[in-house]
Scaffold this motif. Structure first.
Motif, mmCIF file in Angstrom:
data_model
loop_
_atom_site.group_PDB
_atom_site.id
_atom_site.type_symbol
_atom_site.label_atom_id
_atom_site.label_comp_id
_atom_site.label_asym_id
_atom_site.label_seq_id
_atom_site.Cartn_x
_atom_site.Cartn_y
_atom_site.Cartn_z
ATOM 1 N N VAL A 1 35.807 35.686 44.431
ATOM 2 C CA VAL A 1 35.924 35.949 42.998
ATOM 3 C C VAL A 1 36.186 37.439 42.754
ATOM 4 N N GLY A 2 35.508 38.292 43.546
ATOM 5 C CA GLY A 2 35.726 39.728 43.391
ATOM 6 C C GLY A 2 37.162 40.112 43.707
ATOM 7 N N TYR B 1 39.116 45.887 30.556
ATOM 8 C CA TYR B 1 38.439 44.957 31.470
ATOM 9 C C TYR B 1 37.802 45.723 32.621
ATOM 10 N N ARG B 2 38.542 46.698 33.156
ATOM 11 C CA ARG B 2 37.997 47.506 34.246
ATOM 12 C C ARG B 2 36.762 48.256 33.778
ATOM 13 N N HIS B 3 36.822 48.730 32.539
ATOM 14 C CA HIS B 3 35.683 49.468 31.999
ATOM 15 C C HIS B 3 34.444 48.575 31.913
ATOM 16 N N VAL B 4 34.651 47.326 31.469
ATOM 17 C CA VAL B 4 33.534 46.383 31.382
ATOM 18 C C VAL B 4 32.954 46.135 32.768
ATOM 19 N N ILE B 5 33.829 45.951 33.762
ATOM 20 C CA ILE B 5 33.346 45.699 35.127
ATOM 21 C C ILE B 5 32.541 46.891 35.627
ATOM 22 N N GLN B 6 33.010 48.104 35.278
ATOM 23 C CA GLN B 6 32.255 49.297 35.686
ATOM 24 C C GLN B 6 30.876 49.314 35.053
ATOM 25 N N LEU C 1 28.989 41.187 42.501
ATOM 26 C CA LEU C 1 30.374 40.898 42.141
ATOM 27 C C LEU C 1 31.135 42.091 41.552
ATOM 28 N N PRO C 2 30.571 42.788 40.531
ATOM 29 C CA PRO C 2 31.358 43.883 39.950
ATOM 30 C C PRO C 2 31.720 44.953 40.983
ATOM 31 N N VAL D 1 34.023 35.211 34.719
ATOM 32 C CA VAL D 1 33.187 36.404 34.901
ATOM 33 C C VAL D 1 32.946 37.096 33.559
ATOM 34 N N ALA D 2 34.009 37.255 32.779
ATOM 35 C CA ALA D 2 33.842 37.895 31.472
ATOM 36 C C ALA D 2 32.874 37.082 30.623
ATOM 37 N N PHE D 3 33.036 35.745 30.636
ATOM 38 C CA PHE D 3 32.177 34.903 29.808
ATOM 39 C C PHE D 3 30.721 35.010 30.235
#
Lengths: 294, 285, 300
Positions: free
Chosen positions: A92-93, A112-117, A161-162, C41-43
């Motif tokens: 998934v990563g 999206y990258r910012h959220v993952i960070q 995961l992130p 993942v976002a959800f």
């Protein structure tokens, strides 16, 4: 001449505190290892390393039938939880890394990258809290008790995961752009470019990421402690509760004495050696990669 | 069927003679001519190329010359639409390969790029074995292993690399010298049987001897392929080109413009534009 | 000419529509998996944050931050917890920053090849991978028992200092290395001594990166739980000095969630406070790194 010598001497003197600090920083690992061994010694010498694995049960405070120190079930618990988490997080990563780099629409990639960070910065205790308050009751509704191997795998997988995704993206981004340009100019398809050019070139970076995050999963305490149910047993299914080595330390350090305490330090020693091996493998991959580029 | 899309099937047919250099008469796919009309390129707010119109005649070598930053590479990347890899890029104007609209949204760009090959300034072989470098794009087309091995030998012979590397086809391509790497990249592009070959300063990263061999190869490829070569080297342009286009950066920040185009001798001996004259003379000495 | 073309790497690459008929199936499969992963993942993470907010936001108020915890933390605020956390952090930074900076300066100066540098670097890599619970064991045995500090903020802070050291040193070394070698040469050519060069030129030039490393270290320390339970303890009273036991925010969350029935709401509220602090630090790091890179561009 004299002056130059004096200044050299002065600069050597200036270097001394730096060397001492670096030495101290380097020595911490040795110090940790030394203290772990010293504290674990009673268990290692009186109980023996063998019994840590051969004893069927973990009952270090039992007075009547003699204490037992079997850690195999907990070691397996650690392996199952960490292995499941990495099996979940690695593909998934990688997909998330590909998404951020190639598939996301332009307006979405950066947010999206910012959220993952941000997610990569969530402390494990918060994952544990969410797991205990939301996920465990949710699983419990279908398959009681809820606190289980599955909950541990899911929470731990979410936790690493992130970071796996960010490292995967970095590994993909480090593939020289000219390779991609060349393959595009040669009329290769997107799946081929990703599968035959990008991933093989990014593989060392991806492997390093997976290895280091496996280490993190093995060493994680809080998230696992809060959702796994902490029963010392071989899990029969993913819905059974398990206890990991780390959770065991956290649960029992508060009241452990003598041999029991020494055995806990022994399990810390096992954890530490697992991590050292993983770091060593990670370095090996990295070194091989640098060798092949040079 | 649009020939741009039908190319895939004809190339993968194993009975086709792959190269035509040894025998031009056997050439099934003729080199194509390309035409651009009013072509402008933008990267975000920055304009790189301003309303260029010119023709690249089939089977001839066209050299694009001019100072740095006047849009020559941008023009080149429009011809195979590589420009659209830069997410902020925008292209206006028209571009045709023979009668087919390159810029049309319905164009199969995979097929387009197989017909319009490109060689980059810096040799860019993959970090794989020599033969694998040539095979990879062929695998992408679904060509069978047996046929791929034949193609590898044919194109390596065409670029004069076969005798140098035939004993080490499975060694990494990065062990080759810069000039060999560049010829490998040309072989890799030829394996797809392109009709047009774009070269972005193919010799500028090479030493003079290696550059000489690549130049020789360009002259050999002429008439089998349509070649478009960006170069900074006036003498080289004079040696290899049939036609020359001279580019200059416009003063208003609207990117590069085509200031003069014509046969090679005319550009170098009787330039009509005073900037051309200054440029070719300044660099000729 | 290439200088006019924006670097492809800066913005990601556009590989859209690179599909032919034969590869259609695989392309679709990969694309569906990638989009599904991104969506799920976002959800899941949005759901996670939303649920924490739903459970905890009701408790958040000014008085939550300024009141002492009551009834084992079920009621009242987290004032003493915040103070303990700050004190632990203070001890951690006071120990790790000088040590880390000095080590980073040395490592950045020496060539990679010297045995000493290799050994230090390798042992820091291992240190970075040591599980936090093992730090807890070590801290307990070394600081609490061997050095007789007992369960105290001092023990906890020093244990955290050991944990934060690798990340501090690594980022600070990178920051220092990013100062171009010409600055050293120019300064030496002007006859400036090494110490003055470092203090007036190199360290200021690297300050953005150094600060970023500092903030990363703080983030790591604030997020830590397992290493603190058996070093700084979990007494939720107001600490009077660094020799008192004190409970950090993360330990508070753990204790409320696991050992205090009915403590979930305050646990979630505390988690929100922690998350907000960490995310503020995170954006600060990004701004610092951004400015540092911007400054570096002037040099090159």
């Amino acid at each position: 001449m004299k002056q130059r010598q004096a200044s050299r001497w002065k600069s050597q003197l200036g270097k001394l505190p730096l060397q001492i600090s670096a030495l101290l920083s380097g020595l911490i690992v040795i110090l940790i290892l030394g203290f772990l061994i010293q504290q674990a010694w009673p268990a290692l010498s009186e109980v023996g390393v063998l019994r840590l694995f051969s004893d069927g049960t973990w009952n270090p405070t039992e007075q009547v039938g003699g204490a037992s120190f079997g850690m195999t079930a907990m070691l397996l618990g650690t392996v199952f939880v960490a292995g499941g988490a990495i099996l979940l997080a690695a593909p998934v990563g990688l997909a998330i890394g590909l998404f951020m780099r190639f598939y996301a629409p332009r307006w979405l990639a950066s947010p999206y990258r910012h959220v993952i960070q941000l997610l990569a910065g969530i402390p494990s205790v918060v994952f544990g809290l969410w797991g205990a308050v939301v996920l465990v009751p949710l699983i419990g509704r279908y398959q009681p008790p809820g606190a289980s191997l599955l909950a541990g795998i899911l929470i731990l997988g979410m936790m690493i995961l992130p970071t796996v995704a960010l490292l995967a993206e970095t590994a993909i981004a480090s593939v020289p752009a000219e390779y991609i340009r060349a393959s595009v100019a040669l009329g290769m398809t997107r799946t081929h470019i990703i599968g035959k050019v990008l991933l093989p070139n990014a593989m060392p970076g991806l492997m390093t990421a997976v290895v280091l995050q496996t280490g993190r999963a093995i060493g994680e305490t809080m998230a696992v402690l809060m959702v796994c149910g902490n029963v010392v047993q071989f899990p029969g299914s993913v819905f059974d509760p398990v206890r990991t080595l780390t959770a065991n330390i956290a649960l029992q350090m508060g009241f452990a004495l003598d041999l029991h305490r020494a055995a806990l330090f022994g399990s810390g020693l096992i954890l530490m050696s697992l991590v050292v091996v993983l770091v060593w493998i990670g370095h090996h991959i990295q070194a091989a990669q640098e060798g092949s580029h040079g | 069927m649009n020939p741009i899309t039908s190319q895939t099937t004809s190339v993968s047919s194993p009975s086709l003679p792959l190269t035509c250099m040894s025998n031009p008469a056997a050439c099934i796919l003729q080199p194509a001519s390309m035409t651009v009309t009013d072509l402008s390129v933008f990267y975000g707010d920055h304009q790189a190329l301003d309303k260029v119109s010119m023709e690249f005649s089939a089977g001839l070598v066209t050299a694009l010359i001019g100072p740095s930053g006047c849009g020559k590479t941008s023009l080149l990347t429009c011809l195979n639409r590589l420009v659209q890899m830069v997410p902020t890029s925008r292209v206006t104007g028209q571009c045709f390969m023979d009668e087919f609209d390159v810029m049309s949204p319905t164009t199969d760009i995979i097929s387009l790029r197989r017909q319009v090959g490109m060689i980059f300034q810096k040799p860019n072989p993959f970090a794989l074995s020599i033969s694998r470098n040539i095979e990879l794009p062929l695998i992408s087309q679904g060509i069978k292993r047996h046929r791929r091995h034949e193609i590898v030998e044919e194109v390596l012979r065409d670029v004069g690399l076969w005798d140098e590397v035939k004993d080490r086809l499975h060694r990494s391509a990065l062990t080759l010298s810069g000039g060999q790497q560049q010829r490998l990249c040309i072989a890799r592009a030829l394996a797809l049987k392109p009709r047009v070959l774009l070269m972005d300063e193919p010799c500028s990263a090479l030493d003079p001897i290696a550059a000489g061999r690549v130049e020789e190869l360009i002259r050999k490829l002429r008439s089998c392929y349509t070649l478009v070569v960006v170069t900074h080297n006036m003498a080289q342009a004079q040696r290899i080109a049939d036609h020359v286009g001279v580019f200059w950066a416009s003063d208003e920040g609207r990117g590069g413009q085509l200031i003069e185009t014509g046969p090679c001798e005319q550009i170098f001996e009787q330039p009509r534009h005073k900037l051309t004259a200054a440029y070719v003379q300044g660099r000729q000495g | 000419m290439a200088e006019n073309v924006p670097s492809i790497l800066d913005q990601g690459l556009n590989l859209d529509a690179l599909v032919d008929q034969r590869g259609l199936f695989w392309d679709r499969l990969v694309r569906v998996f990638v989009y599904a992963a991104a969506g799920v993942v976002a959800f899941v993470f949005l759901a996670m944050v939303w649920q924490l907010v739903r459970l905890g936001a009701g408790q958040l108020s000014w008085s939550f931050l300024t009141e002492l915890p009551q009834n084992a933390g079920r009621e009242g605020g987290i004032f003493s917890i915040l103070i303990s956390t700050l004190m632990i952090l203070g001890v951690c930074l006071a120990a790790s920053v000088p040590l880390g900076l000095a080590s980073a300066v040395l490592l950045a100066q020496t060539q990679r090849q010297t045995l000493f540098a290799i050994l230090v670097r390798r042992s820091l890599d291992v240190l970075a991978g040591v599980p936090s619970i093992v730090f807890g064991l070590f801290g307990n045995a070394f600081f609490c028992v061997y050095l007789k500090m007992g369960f105290s903020i001092l023990s906890g802070g020093l244990t955290l200092a050991c944990m934060a050291l690798p990340i501090l040193i690594r980022t600070m070394e990178m920051a220092i290395r990013s100062v171009p070698q010409e600055v050293h040469h120019a300064s030496a050519a002007l006859g400036m001594g090494p110490i003055r060069t470092w203090v007036t030129l190199i360290l200021p030039a690297a300050s953005g990166g150094l600060a970023a490393g500092l903030v990363l270290g703080i983030g790591r320390a604030l997020a830590e739980t397992a290493a603190l339970i058996f070093t700084s303890g979990y007494v939720d009273r107001m600490p009077e000095s660094v020799h008192d036991s004190g409970r950090a925010l993360s330990v508070h969350i753990y204790d409320l969630a696991m050992n205090v029935p009915g403590g979930e709401a305050n646990a979630c509220a505390t988690a929100l406070v922690l998350l907000i602090i960490l995310w503020l630090l995170n954006s600060l790091t990004h701004r610092l790194i951004g400015r540092w890179l911007g400054r570096r561009l002037i040099y090159t």
